[in-house]
Motif scaffolding. Structure first.
Motif, PDB file in Angstrom:
ATOM      1  N   GLY A 249     -14.636   5.558   4.478  1.00 34.87           N
ATOM      2  CA  GLY A 249     -13.769   6.654   4.871  1.00 34.87           C
ATOM      3  C   GLY A 249     -13.958   7.831   3.929  1.00 34.87           C
ATOM      4  N   LEU A 250     -13.901   9.045   4.466  1.00 30.69           N
ATOM      5  CA  LEU A 250     -14.154  10.237   3.654  1.00 30.69           C
ATOM      6  C   LEU A 250     -13.234  10.305   2.441  1.00 30.69           C
ATOM      7  CD1 LEU A 250     -15.602  12.985   3.290  1.00 30.69           C
ATOM      8  CD2 LEU A 250     -13.783  14.002   4.705  1.00 30.69           C
ATOM      9  N   LEU A 251     -11.925  10.145   2.643  1.00 26.77           N
ATOM     10  CA  LEU A 251     -10.999  10.243   1.523  1.00 26.77           C
ATOM     11  C   LEU A 251     -11.214   9.119   0.523  1.00 26.77           C
ATOM     12  CD1 LEU A 251      -7.668  11.251   3.318  1.00 26.77           C
ATOM     13  CD2 LEU A 251      -9.448  12.720   2.362  1.00 26.77           C
ATOM     14  N   SER A 252     -11.442   7.919   1.027  1.00 24.60           N
ATOM     15  CA  SER A 252     -11.658   6.776   0.139  1.00 24.60           C
ATOM     16  C   SER A 252     -12.923   6.950  -0.692  1.00 24.60           C
ATOM     17  CB  SER A 252     -11.741   5.492   0.966  1.00 24.60           C
ATOM     18  OG  SER A 252     -11.958   4.373   0.144  1.00 24.60           O
ATOM     19  N   ASP A 253     -14.009   7.367  -0.061  1.00 26.40           N
ATOM     20  CA  ASP A 253     -15.267   7.492  -0.794  1.00 26.40           C
ATOM     21  C   ASP A 253     -15.278   8.709  -1.710  1.00 26.40           C
ATOM     22  OD1 ASP A 253     -16.775   5.168   0.082  1.00 26.40           O
ATOM     23  OD2 ASP A 253     -16.676   6.054   2.068  1.00 26.40           O
ATOM     24  N   LEU A 254     -14.604   9.788  -1.328  1.00 28.10           N
ATOM     25  CA  LEU A 254     -14.434  10.899  -2.268  1.00 28.10           C
ATOM     26  C   LEU A 254     -13.604  10.452  -3.474  1.00 28.10           C
ATOM     27  CD1 LEU A 254     -13.828  14.082  -0.075  1.00 28.10           C
ATOM     28  CD2 LEU A 254     -15.746  13.637  -1.626  1.00 28.10           C
ATOM     29  N   GLY A 255     -12.700   9.513  -3.219  1.00 30.42           N
ATOM     30  CA  GLY A 255     -11.917   8.971  -4.326  1.00 30.42           C
ATOM     31  C   GLY A 255     -12.782   8.296  -5.373  1.00 30.42           C
ATOM     32  N   HIS A 256     -13.872   7.678  -4.941  1.00 28.81           N
ATOM     33  CA  HIS A 256     -14.788   7.055  -5.906  1.00 28.81           C
ATOM     34  C   HIS A 256     -15.430   8.121  -6.794  1.00 28.81           C
ATOM     35  CE1 HIS A 256     -14.091   3.395  -3.846  1.00 28.81           C
ATOM     36  NE2 HIS A 256     -14.898   3.609  -2.825  1.00 28.81           N
ATOM     37  N   ILE A 257     -15.813   9.255  -6.182  1.00 31.57           N
ATOM     38  CA  ILE A 257     -16.386  10.348  -6.970  1.00 31.57           C
ATOM     39  C   ILE A 257     -15.332  10.918  -7.913  1.00 31.57           C
ATOM     40  CG2 ILE A 257     -17.347  12.681  -6.870  1.00 31.57           C
ATOM     41  CD1 ILE A 257     -18.745  11.961  -4.303  1.00 31.57           C
ATOM     42  N   ALA A 258     -14.114  11.119  -7.389  1.00 30.37           N
ATOM     43  CA  ALA A 258     -13.045  11.679  -8.221  1.00 30.37           C
ATOM     44  C   ALA A 258     -12.741  10.772  -9.412  1.00 30.37           C
ATOM     45  CB  ALA A 258     -11.792  11.888  -7.377  1.00 30.37           C
ATOM     46  N   ASP A 259     -12.697   9.467  -9.170  1.00 30.89           N
ATOM     47  CA  ASP A 259     -12.431   8.522 -10.259  1.00 30.89           C
ATOM     48  C   ASP A 259     -13.542   8.563 -11.301  1.00 30.89           C
ATOM     49  OD1 ASP A 259     -10.076   7.671  -9.132  1.00 30.89           O
ATOM     50  OD2 ASP A 259     -10.946   5.900  -8.172  1.00 30.89           O
ATOM     51  N   ALA A 260     -14.778   8.527 -10.823  1.00 33.84           N
ATOM     52  CA  ALA A 260     -15.906   8.482 -11.758  1.00 33.84           C
ATOM     53  C   ALA A 260     -16.060   9.784 -12.527  1.00 33.84           C
ATOM     54  CB  ALA A 260     -17.192   8.169 -11.001  1.00 33.84           C
ATOM     55  N   SER A 261     -15.682  10.900 -11.900  1.00 36.79           N
ATOM     56  CA  SER A 261     -15.862  12.210 -12.524  1.00 36.79           C
ATOM     57  C   SER A 261     -14.600  12.728 -13.207  1.00 36.79           C
ATOM     58  CB  SER A 261     -16.303  13.234 -11.461  1.00 36.79           C
ATOM     59  OG  SER A 261     -17.526  12.858 -10.864  1.00 36.79           O
ATOM     60  N   ASN A 262     -13.466  12.033 -13.002  1.00 39.45           N
ATOM     61  CA  ASN A 262     -12.194  12.435 -13.600  1.00 39.45           C
ATOM     62  C   ASN A 262     -11.788  13.842 -13.158  1.00 39.45           C
ATOM     63  OD1 ASN A 262      -9.959  11.662 -15.160  1.00 39.45           O
ATOM     64  ND2 ASN A 262     -10.691  12.861 -16.908  1.00 39.45           N
ATOM     65  N   VAL A 263     -11.846  14.043 -11.843  1.00 38.30           N
ATOM     66  CA  VAL A 263     -11.487  15.338 -11.259  1.00 38.30           C
ATOM     67  C   VAL A 263     -10.628  15.092 -10.015  1.00 38.30           C
ATOM     68  CG1 VAL A 263     -13.559  16.528 -12.080  1.00 38.30           C
ATOM     69  CG2 VAL A 263     -13.596  15.367  -9.847  1.00 38.30           C
ATOM     70  N   ARG A 264     -10.158  16.182  -9.422  1.00 37.00           N
ATOM     71  CA  ARG A 264      -9.466  16.114  -8.136  1.00 37.00           C
ATOM     72  C   ARG A 264     -10.341  16.756  -7.072  1.00 37.00           C
ATOM     73  NH1 ARG A 264      -5.278  19.019  -5.143  1.00 37.00           N
ATOM     74  NH2 ARG A 264      -5.207  20.672  -6.691  1.00 37.00           N
ATOM     75  N   MET A 265     -10.356  16.177  -5.888  1.00 36.00           N
ATOM     76  CA  MET A 265     -11.126  16.709  -4.767  1.00 36.00           C
ATOM     77  C   MET A 265     -10.142  17.220  -3.713  1.00 36.00           C
ATOM     78  SD  MET A 265     -13.984  15.354  -6.100  1.00 36.00           S
ATOM     79  CE  MET A 265     -15.290  15.358  -4.896  1.00 36.00           C
ATOM     80  N   ASP A 266     -10.228  18.465  -3.341  1.00 31.96           N
ATOM     81  CA  ASP A 266      -9.332  19.015  -2.324  1.00 31.96           C
ATOM     82  C   ASP A 266     -10.134  19.411  -1.093  1.00 31.96           C
ATOM     83  OD1 ASP A 266      -6.682  19.862  -1.421  1.00 31.96           O
ATOM     84  OD2 ASP A 266      -7.529  21.884  -1.470  1.00 31.96           O
ATOM     85  N   ILE A 267      -9.717  18.874   0.070  1.00 32.15           N
ATOM     86  CA  ILE A 267     -10.412  19.111   1.333  1.00 32.15           C
ATOM     87  C   ILE A 267      -9.643  20.140   2.153  1.00 32.15           C
ATOM     88  CG2 ILE A 267     -11.204  18.047   3.486  1.00 32.15           C
ATOM     89  CD1 ILE A 267     -12.668  17.155   0.960  1.00 32.15           C
ATOM     90  N   ASP A 268     -10.360  21.081   2.749  1.00 32.81           N
ATOM     91  CA  ASP A 268      -9.778  22.045   3.675  1.00 32.81           C
ATOM     92  C   ASP A 268      -9.996  21.512   5.090  1.00 32.81           C
ATOM     93  OD1 ASP A 268      -9.053  24.110   5.327  1.00 32.81           O
ATOM     94  OD2 ASP A 268     -10.174  25.658   4.244  1.00 32.81           O
ATOM     95  N   PRO A 269      -8.951  21.031   5.778  1.00 34.67           N
ATOM     96  CA  PRO A 269      -9.142  20.429   7.097  1.00 34.67           C
ATOM     97  C   PRO A 269      -9.703  21.393   8.131  1.00 34.67           C
ATOM     98  CG  PRO A 269      -6.805  20.764   6.644  1.00 34.67           C
ATOM     99  CD  PRO A 269      -7.538  21.036   5.366  1.00 34.67           C
ATOM    100  N   GLU A 270      -9.517  22.689   7.905  1.00 33.11           N
ATOM    101  CA  GLU A 270     -10.042  23.681   8.855  1.00 33.11           C
ATOM    102  C   GLU A 270     -11.561  23.721   8.844  1.00 33.11           C
ATOM    103  OE1 GLU A 270      -8.187  25.385  11.007  1.00 33.11           O
ATOM    104  OE2 GLU A 270      -6.447  24.286  10.228  1.00 33.11           O
ATOM    105  N   LEU A 271     -12.171  23.203   7.782  1.00 35.55           N
ATOM    106  CA  LEU A 271     -13.632  23.220   7.677  1.00 35.55           C
ATOM    107  C   LEU A 271     -14.283  21.966   8.245  1.00 35.55           C
ATOM    108  CD1 LEU A 271     -14.001  24.666   4.049  1.00 35.55           C
ATOM    109  CD2 LEU A 271     -14.127  25.896   6.232  1.00 35.55           C
TER     110      LEU A 271
END
Length: 352
Positions: A249-271
């Protein structure tokens, strides 16, 4: 990582149902089986007249294959698929299942920025499995291996109570550093390549008695994912700072990047692109198609981060930005600044 969506399908299949193709009635009793021809004939049928790429120094037929590793490194990934859990032969043909088995492994190699250079396949099956099933699986696996720019270089066949497929994928980094999940930086753009939500839409239709007329595209997307293999290499060449494949899932897999990179990922649903096929299926199911796009897995799209707009390759779509994590460490992935309500994707051992 392997993502399974067949978990809710708890139909008790008989042996005949397990090994029949969709629509097949009872040809099993009159067909040759793997027990009748033996392990080595099954293997011979899998490799006969197949063409190996230049990266294969020694292919099937000896105790081990030999695959070139020009820069001294090999990217390696493995996944396992079990009948009734990860696929169903009353939903998918053996060819489709074979393609899916290779695709989900090849996507992991692409997500490292590498090129697929070989696949090892191990198959476990009941003794009375018809050859048409194993032949179909092999045909599908070879079709997808070629689509990934590679080949099957070896494997094994064993007897097991259930149909099980295990694939190990090998990849060539071609002299580049692997693109890791841990490289995302504040200010980077988030982008994806491939399709999102299609497989989830197909699964939703398969799990109900809803009329599926006119929705062949999403049904096929669940049966056979289409990973953007070359987009992974292109992202690495363009300097992507992080990369992963969308298996859970997009949110779940972005969560792996966010965890590994210690950042927050914000998605714009309009895009996020929601094509007509998904909207139509969502109307039939009475759901919001955005949920499929955000949380549906098994499309094996690629998602990653890039330092600036100019670095994003043409086949990639920008959908958000990397931000500081802040004090609320639970909000590692947000949609328009807010935590998405509900589940973020698939986990293998979640409760049913």
């Amino acid at each position: 990582m392997c993502s399974a969506r067949v978990r809710r399908a708890r139909t008790a299949f008989s042996r005949r149902n397990i090994i029949d193709d969709p629509g097949t009635e009872s040809a099993v009793d009159t067909e040759r089986t793997v027990a009748q021809v033996g392990e080595f004939e099954v293997i011979s049928r899998a490799v006969a007249d197949r063409v190996q790429p230049p990266s294969t120094i020694l292919g099937p037929g000896d105790d081990a294959a030999v695959v070139a590793a020009p820069d001294g490194r090999i990217a390696v990934s493995t996944d396992m698929l079990v009948h009734g859990r990860h696929f169903r032969l009353d939903w998918s043909s053996p060819v489709q299942i074979g393609r899916k088995a290779i695709a989900q492994n090849g996507a992991d190699i692409a997500a490292m920025g590498a090129r697929c250079s070989g696949f090892l396949v191990s198959l476990g099956c009941p003794a009375d499995t018809p050859l048409r099933v194993t032949d179909g699986l092999n045909e599908g696996m070879w079709l997808e291996a070629v689509a990934a720019g590679s080949a099957i270089v070896g494997g094994d066949v064993v007897q097991s109570p259930d149909l099980v497929i295990s694939v190990t994928a090998l990849g060539d980094l071609q002299g580049r550093a692997p693109v890791l999940r841990s490289g995302a930086r504040v200010g980077d753009l988030i982008a994806y390549a491939g399709r999102l939500g299609w497989s989830a839409a197909g699964l939703a239709l398969l799990l109900t008695d809803t009329d599926r007329t006119g929705h062949d595209a999403v049904l096929d997307a669940h049966r056979v994912p289409v990973p953007p293999y070359r987009a992974g290499v292109g992202a690495a060449e363009a300097g992507a700072t992080s990369l992963t494949d969308v298996s859970d899932g997009l949110l779940s897999d972005l969560g792996h990047i966010a965890d590994a990179s210690n950042v927050r990922m914000d998605i714009d649903p309009e895009l996020l692109d929601i094509p007509a096929e998904l909207r139509s299926a969502a109307t039939v199911m009475g759901v919001d198609p955005l949920d499929w796009v955000l949380t549906g897995g098994e499309d094996h799209a690629l998602v990653g981060t890039f330092g600036n707009q100019g670095a994003v390759p043409a086949e990639w779509t920008v959908i958000g930005r990397v931000e500081h994590l802040g004090d609320d460490r639970a909000s590692r992935v947000t949609v328009d600044g807010r935590v998405h309500s509900g589940r973020s994707g698939w986990t293998s051992f979640e409760s049913e």
